[in-house]
Design a protein around this motif. Sequence first.
Motif, short mmCIF file in Angstrom:
data_model
loop_
_atom_site.label_atom_id
_atom_site.label_comp_id
_atom_site.label_asym_id
_atom_site.label_seq_id
_atom_site.Cartn_x
_atom_site.Cartn_y
_atom_site.Cartn_z
N ASP A 1 0.81 -1.22 0.00
CA ASP A 1 0.00 0.00 0.00
C ASP A 1 0.84 1.27 0.00
O ASP A 1 0.49 2.24 -0.68
N VAL A 2 1.93 1.27 0.76
CA VAL A 2 2.77 2.46 0.83
C VAL A 2 4.24 2.06 0.95
O VAL A 2 4.59 1.21 1.77
N LEU A 3 5.06 2.67 0.11
CA LEU A 3 6.51 2.51 0.17
C LEU A 3 7.10 3.85 0.59
O LEU A 3 6.88 4.86 -0.07
N VAL A 4 7.83 3.85 1.70
CA VAL A 4 8.42 5.09 2.20
C VAL A 4 9.94 5.00 2.09
O VAL A 4 10.59 4.20 2.77
N HIS A 5 10.50 5.82 1.20
CA HIS A 5 11.96 5.90 1.03
C HIS A 5 12.51 6.85 2.10
O HIS A 5 12.82 8.01 1.84
N ASN A 6 12.63 6.33 3.30
CA ASN A 6 13.03 7.14 4.44
C ASN A 6 14.54 7.14 4.68
O ASN A 6 15.10 8.13 5.15
N ALA A 7 15.21 6.03 4.38
CA ALA A 7 16.63 5.89 4.70
C ALA A 7 17.47 6.92 3.96
O ALA A 7 17.16 7.32 2.84
N GLY A 8 18.55 7.34 4.60
CA GLY A 8 19.43 8.30 3.96
C GLY A 8 20.79 8.36 4.64
O GLY A 8 20.97 7.88 5.76
N LEU A 9 21.75 8.94 3.94
CA LEU A 9 23.11 9.10 4.44
C LEU A 9 23.53 10.54 4.20
O LEU A 9 23.31 11.07 3.11
N MET A 10 24.13 11.17 5.21
CA MET A 10 24.54 12.56 5.08
C MET A 10 26.00 12.74 5.45
O MET A 10 26.46 12.29 6.49
N ILE B 1 3.94 -4.59 -7.98
CA ILE B 1 3.02 -4.89 -6.87
C ILE B 1 2.30 -3.63 -6.41
O ILE B 1 1.14 -3.68 -5.98
N LEU B 2 2.94 -2.47 -6.54
CA LEU B 2 2.27 -1.21 -6.20
C LEU B 2 1.09 -0.96 -7.15
O LEU B 2 0.00 -0.59 -6.72
N THR B 3 1.33 -1.15 -8.44
CA THR B 3 0.25 -0.89 -9.41
C THR B 3 -0.86 -1.94 -9.29
O THR B 3 -2.04 -1.61 -9.43
N ARG B 4 -0.50 -3.20 -9.00
CA ARG B 4 -1.54 -4.22 -8.80
C ARG B 4 -2.42 -3.88 -7.60
O ARG B 4 -3.64 -4.04 -7.64
N ALA C 1 8.45 9.26 -10.94
CA ALA C 1 7.58 8.13 -10.58
C ALA C 1 6.11 8.54 -10.67
O ALA C 1 5.25 7.74 -11.07
N ALA C 2 5.82 9.78 -10.31
CA ALA C 2 4.44 10.28 -10.39
C ALA C 2 3.96 10.28 -11.85
O ALA C 2 2.82 9.91 -12.15
N LYS C 3 4.84 10.71 -12.76
CA LYS C 3 4.48 10.73 -14.17
C LYS C 3 4.24 9.33 -14.71
O LYS C 3 3.33 9.08 -15.49
N ARG C 4 5.08 8.39 -14.30
CA ARG C 4 5.01 7.04 -14.85
C ARG C 4 3.87 6.23 -14.26
O ARG C 4 3.26 5.39 -14.95
N LEU C 5 3.59 6.42 -12.96
CA LEU C 5 2.66 5.55 -12.27
C LEU C 5 1.32 6.20 -11.94
O LEU C 5 0.41 5.53 -11.48
N GLY C 6 1.23 7.52 -12.14
CA GLY C 6 0.00 8.21 -11.79
C GLY C 6 -1.21 7.66 -12.50
O GLY C 6 -2.30 7.56 -11.92
N GLY C 7 -1.05 7.27 -13.75
CA GLY C 7 -2.16 6.71 -14.52
C GLY C 7 -2.64 5.38 -14.00
O GLY C 7 -3.76 4.95 -14.29
N ASP C 8 -1.80 4.72 -13.19
CA ASP C 8 -2.18 3.44 -12.58
C ASP C 8 -2.72 3.61 -11.18
O ASP C 8 -2.94 2.63 -10.46
N GLY C 9 -2.91 4.87 -10.76
CA GLY C 9 -3.49 5.11 -9.44
C GLY C 9 -2.50 5.15 -8.30
O GLY C 9 -2.88 5.08 -7.13
N VAL C 10 -1.21 5.27 -8.61
CA VAL C 10 -0.18 5.35 -7.58
C VAL C 10 0.27 6.80 -7.43
O VAL C 10 0.71 7.41 -8.41
N VAL D 1 -2.71 4.10 -2.74
CA VAL D 1 -1.37 3.53 -2.87
C VAL D 1 -0.39 4.65 -3.13
O VAL D 1 -0.57 5.45 -4.06
N ARG D 2 0.67 4.70 -2.31
CA ARG D 2 1.55 5.87 -2.38
C ARG D 2 3.03 5.49 -2.25
O ARG D 2 3.38 4.48 -1.64
N ILE D 3 3.86 6.37 -2.82
CA ILE D 3 5.31 6.29 -2.66
C ILE D 3 5.75 7.63 -2.08
O ILE D 3 5.42 8.68 -2.63
#
Length: 269
Positions: free
Chosen positions: A108-117, A150-153, A215-224, A164-166
């Motif tokens: 349902d939701v993928l959160v790209h939270n990890a990071g390195l600074m 799996i996000l689009t499904r 990702a919004a441009k590519r997947l928006g039409g699939d409801g993501v 469904v969100r990223i």
Amino acid sequence: MPSTFSQAFPPTPTFTEKNVGSLKGKVFIVTGAASGVGYELAKLLYGQGGTVYIAARSSEKVDRAIKSIKASVRSSKGDLAPLILDLADFPTIKNAVNEFLREENRLDVLVHNAGLMTPPAGSKSKLGHNLEMATNCMGPFILNHLLEPILTRTAHAESTPDRVRIVWLSSMITASVPPGGIQFDEKSGSPKILRNAMQNYMQTKVGNVFLASEAAKRLGGDGVISMSVNPGLMKTELQRHSPKIQSIIMGILFKPPLFGAYSELFAAL
């Protein structure tokens, strides 16, 4: 100025776990969730009954985080699961995704939270890429690409759109950003490794905005829905490579990780 100040120091959140209904049956992946903002977000989602995958490099840290969350949220009807991957070590990403797909039929939701600074100058990934760019942009791009089906499904199976969100974690990209956002090397076509450590970090955060938009441009039409979010200035392990005096000042001025988790929660739900 007010907008910049509120980005740096987020006001009291108006959307918290109290505004979230049951998340039973919903599946979430949160990278970097063994500590800091990601840990706090995982706790919030689990507390509302969600199935949350704690994605991080160290199985020991993941196991410790799962035990800690379960101990602090004893009434939850949700589930917590480990997902061991290193965003800078690309083969581990595919292995983790394969493991996830064996266990779940929705995301349902993928959160790209990890990071390195600002790691030590010259830090490289196992494949020789700049460690900061590999961790903050390249690895998340690969993870996102592998999870797109799996996000689009999941989105197609939902009766209510836009569930469904990223979520891509960016930063205050109005500050310390190099001209053009990302500076590319003309010969290699790769992002340059800049001398200014903070600018080098900030161009990876601009990269997160670019990736979210694409990702919004590519997947928006699939409801993501795909979006980037600045969580505000938090004192977390992200600053572990900062000078000691800077870390002390951050500890005094910055808010705790929970406030960043509320920004992510709003974006995710």
